[in-house]
Design a protein around this motif. Structure first.
Motif, PDB file in Angstrom:
ATOM      1  N   TYR A 260       0.847  -1.184   0.000  1.00 36.35           N
ATOM      2  CA  TYR A 260       0.000   0.000   0.000  1.00 36.35           C
ATOM      3  C   TYR A 260       0.887   1.240   0.000  1.00 36.35           C
ATOM      4  CZ  TYR A 260      -3.883  -3.025   1.581  1.00 36.35           C
ATOM      5  OH  TYR A 260      -4.845  -3.996   1.701  1.00 36.35           O
ATOM      6  N   SER A 299      -2.697   4.944  -6.467  1.00 37.50           N
ATOM      7  CA  SER A 299      -3.419   4.454  -5.291  1.00 37.50           C
ATOM      8  C   SER A 299      -3.357   5.517  -4.203  1.00 37.50           C
ATOM      9  CB  SER A 299      -2.822   3.123  -4.822  1.00 37.50           C
ATOM     10  OG  SER A 299      -2.940   2.137  -5.836  1.00 37.50           O
ATOM     11  N   THR A 303      -5.363   9.811  -2.623  1.00 34.96           N
ATOM     12  CA  THR A 303      -5.729  10.387  -1.333  1.00 34.96           C
ATOM     13  C   THR A 303      -5.035  11.734  -1.132  1.00 34.96           C
ATOM     14  OG1 THR A 303      -3.987   9.221  -0.104  1.00 34.96           O
ATOM     15  CG2 THR A 303      -6.072   8.084  -0.392  1.00 34.96           C
ATOM     16  N   VAL A 319     -10.108  10.657   6.899  1.00 34.47           N
ATOM     17  CA  VAL A 319     -10.278   9.231   7.172  1.00 34.47           C
ATOM     18  C   VAL A 319     -11.441   9.009   8.123  1.00 34.47           C
ATOM     19  CG1 VAL A 319      -9.207   7.193   8.203  1.00 34.47           C
ATOM     20  CG2 VAL A 319      -7.873   8.671   6.700  1.00 34.47           C
ATOM     21  N   ARG A 368     -13.784   7.410   0.736  1.00 34.19           N
ATOM     22  CA  ARG A 368     -14.205   6.011   0.850  1.00 34.19           C
ATOM     23  C   ARG A 368     -14.351   5.381  -0.536  1.00 34.19           C
ATOM     24  NH1 ARG A 368     -16.188   3.023   5.229  1.00 34.19           N
ATOM     25  NH2 ARG A 368     -16.691   0.925   4.473  1.00 34.19           N
ATOM     26  N   TYR A 371     -10.916   4.445  -1.789  1.00 34.84           N
ATOM     27  CA  TYR A 371     -10.457   3.201  -1.174  1.00 34.84           C
ATOM     28  C   TYR A 371     -11.195   1.990  -1.751  1.00 34.84           C
ATOM     29  CZ  TYR A 371      -7.812   5.543   2.584  1.00 34.84           C
ATOM     30  OH  TYR A 371      -6.901   6.271   3.316  1.00 34.84           O
ATOM     31  N   GLU A 372     -12.491   2.121  -1.947  1.00 28.64           N
ATOM     32  CA  GLU A 372     -13.272   0.997  -2.477  1.00 28.64           C
ATOM     33  C   GLU A 372     -12.912   0.716  -3.935  1.00 28.64           C
ATOM     34  OE1 GLU A 372     -17.227   1.362   0.405  1.00 28.64           O
ATOM     35  OE2 GLU A 372     -17.240   2.318  -1.571  1.00 28.64           O
ATOM     36  N   GLY A 401       0.238   2.768   3.713  1.00 31.15           N
ATOM     37  CA  GLY A 401      -1.216   2.705   3.709  1.00 31.15           C
ATOM     38  C   GLY A 401      -1.797   1.708   4.691  1.00 31.15           C
ATOM     39  N   TRP A 407      -8.190   1.641   5.128  1.00 31.94           N
ATOM     40  CA  TRP A 407      -7.907   1.212   3.758  1.00 31.94           C
ATOM     41  C   TRP A 407      -7.754  -0.306   3.696  1.00 31.94           C
ATOM     42  CZ3 TRP A 407      -3.150   3.452   0.603  1.00 31.94           C
ATOM     43  CH2 TRP A 407      -3.239   3.016  -0.731  1.00 31.94           C
ATOM     44  N   THR A 408      -6.938  -0.862   4.578  1.00 29.91           N
ATOM     45  CA  THR A 408      -6.704  -2.310   4.541  1.00 29.91           C
ATOM     46  C   THR A 408      -7.986  -3.082   4.860  1.00 29.91           C
ATOM     47  OG1 THR A 408      -5.858  -2.087   6.802  1.00 29.91           O
ATOM     48  CG2 THR A 408      -4.240  -2.262   5.032  1.00 29.91           C
TER      49      THR A 408
END
Length: 506
Positions: A260, A299, A303, A319, A368, A371-372, A401, A407-408
């Motif tokens: 990440y 990735s 953000t 976040v 979100r 991240y998705e 990340g 995120w994870t």
């Protein structure tokens, strides 16, 4: 006490770690930098300033508290594969061209594929030619240089340029060489010299070594610049993602690393080499091994973009707001192709798409959805890995990340994957330190410093929402591809795009 230093040149910073031979961290150092994006599809760095200059600074910082004569070995990894052309004195002739995020050599990719054959390249090199490959970028450089390209000119990736500055040696580790398609044969694990002569006649090639091999010692000039003692052994190193995989014990067949970071990267250890369209088979870190790899183009950088776009709001606030948004982002889907995409679509003209926006969506929804969207890309790639080499036996999550957990957790929820997070999160530089210790015989080759911290389990309550989201995600790219390509080409052909002149660097 013997001490070793590992240094990693990343996309956003250079990090160094000083350790004992049992993996105990004594000191760390860091210098931030950023790539230049002078034109659409281009990504560059100043090798003299951002690579060598930053490495010299972090080494000086470490040796100022722990004298250089106590350092038994040093090893460097770096972002890659990259390419910088230099003269015999190691002066760069132009900015370094970065890895797959730089997609300038599309014409050369098509030409070489037509010349050698797509199936032949896949079988011999373990992957299709793409923006990740160094061969087409070398052809691009040769064309740009014209008569200015001299037979004595050398070419390097990030870490090998620093190794040359430290030792004067021109080497390339087998893993990085295996990303110099179509110039390396993954089956013989050596240069494909016949194809080199067909594509770039007369191209000089560096000596091939394995990442844990000692390749030279620190020379007088480098000692003066870094604080290391003259004569300190230097170990070859490799590309950062593979050094990071090594640092967390991803070394057995079936082990898979998810990294990440600015980009999302995947490395899985293989039992035997394979050739699968859409994935990358490479030589591994340890002698005679192979890995399967993939990478997304953007990735973590999304953000950062979102944080800047929303006025620099603290990232923790973003976040927290994203965590309060329900799974599925209330009908929002994002394709994270902000810099084109590498795996799984290999489309340099792909662009970010945000679908389903309404006036009720806020910045937390956007984060979100980012991240998705990244998690959906992860699921696509891991499913491709399963088809090629079987389901991964173990998945280890690494990189910046992994801090914070949202995120994870979203990746596990969307993909259904169980992820292990190691206790040591320093990254590739920690793997470099271990390679340094192995390379000079301070520890046995099988030594592993990795320790598990915690495991991330998928949340079954989100499964149905994410199954629907994943289907929509998969349909969105082909449904918008032609329109997005038209928009991308309109920007490339616009007179408003800056045409940056490149002079000498340094």
């Amino acid at each position: 006490m013997n001490l070793v230093i590992g240094v990693d040149i990343g996309t956003g910073s250079t990090k160094a770690v000083l350790t004992t031979t049992d993996g105990t961290v004594l000191a760390v150092a860091r210098r931030d930098h950023a790539p230049s994006l002078p034109r659409p599809g281009w990504a560059e760095m100043d090798a003299e300033r951002d690579w060598w200059g930053d490495v010299a600074k972090v080494l000086n910082e470490l040796t100022s508290t722990h004298p250089g004569d106590r350092i038994a070995a040093v090893c460097v990894s770096g972002l890659g594969p990259c390419v910088v052309q230099t003269d015999e004195q190691l002066h760069p002739r132009r900015p370094a061209i970065l890895y797959g995020v730089d997609s300038r050599a599309t014409v050369e990719i098509d030409e070489i594929t037509a010349q050698l054959g797509a199936d032949e390249i896949l079988q011999r090199c373990g992957k299709d030619l793409s923006s990740q490959a160094i061969g087409p970028k070398l052809v691009w450089l040769r064309r740009e240089a014209g008569e200015a390209w001299r037979p004595q000119d050398r070419w390097f990736s990030a870490h090998t340029y620093v190794v040359a500055r430290l030792t004067g040696e021109w080497v390339l580790d087998h893993h990085t060489a295996s990303q110099c398609d179509p110039f390396y044969d993954i089956h013989t694990q050596g240069w494909a010299t016949d194809w080199v002569e067909q594509v770039l006649p007369g191209l000089a090639l560096p000596r091939l070594v394995w990442p844990s091999e000692q390749v030279g010692v620190v020379n007088a000039d480098a000692a003066s610049a870094t604080g290391l003692a003259e004569g300190t052994p230097v170990v070859a190193g490799t590309v950062d993602a593979w050094a990071e995989a090594f640092s967390v014990g991803v070394r057995r067949p079936g082990d898979l690393m998810l990294m990440y970071g600015s980009t999302m990267f995947f490395v899985q250890v293989l039992t035997t080499p394979t050739s699968v369209r859409g994935l990358w088979t490479t030589s591994g870190v340890e002698r005679s091994t192979h890995t399967l790899a993939a990478g997304m183009a953007t990735s973590g950088t999304i953000t950062t973009w979102l944080q800047d776009l929303t006025g620099g709001v603290p990232f923790e606030t973003l976040v927290s707001e994203a965590a309060a948004v329900p799974a599925g982002s209330e009908g929002l889907v994002m394709l994270p192709y902000f810099s084109g995409e590498r795996t799984p679509i290999y489309d340099p003209l792909a662009r970010g798409v945000i679908a389903g926006l309404t006036l009720r969506h806020g910045r937390g929804h956007l984060l979100r959805a980012a991240y998705e969207g990244i998690a959906c890309g992860v699921r696509q790639i891991v499913e491709s890995f399963e088809e090629a080499a079987g389901r991964p036996a173990r998945i280890v999550a690494v990189g910046g990340g992994t801090q914070g957990g949202l995120w994870t957790q979203i990746v596990s929820d969307v993909s259904g994957l169980v992820q292990q997070v190691p206790a040591e999160t320093i990254g590739a530089s920690y793997g470099d330190a271990l390679l340094a210790a192995i390379g000079v015989g301070l520890v046995p080759p099988e030594t592993d410093w990795a320790r598990l911290d915690h495991t991330i389990q998928p949340d079954p309550s989100t499964a149905s929402v994410y199954a629907s989201l994943f289907q929509t995600y998969g349909e969105l790219y082909p449904a918008t591809r032609s329109q997005v390509h038209r928009l991308a080409r309109s920007v490339e052909s616009s007179g408003d795009v800056a045409d940056v002149e490149h002079g000498a660097v340094g």
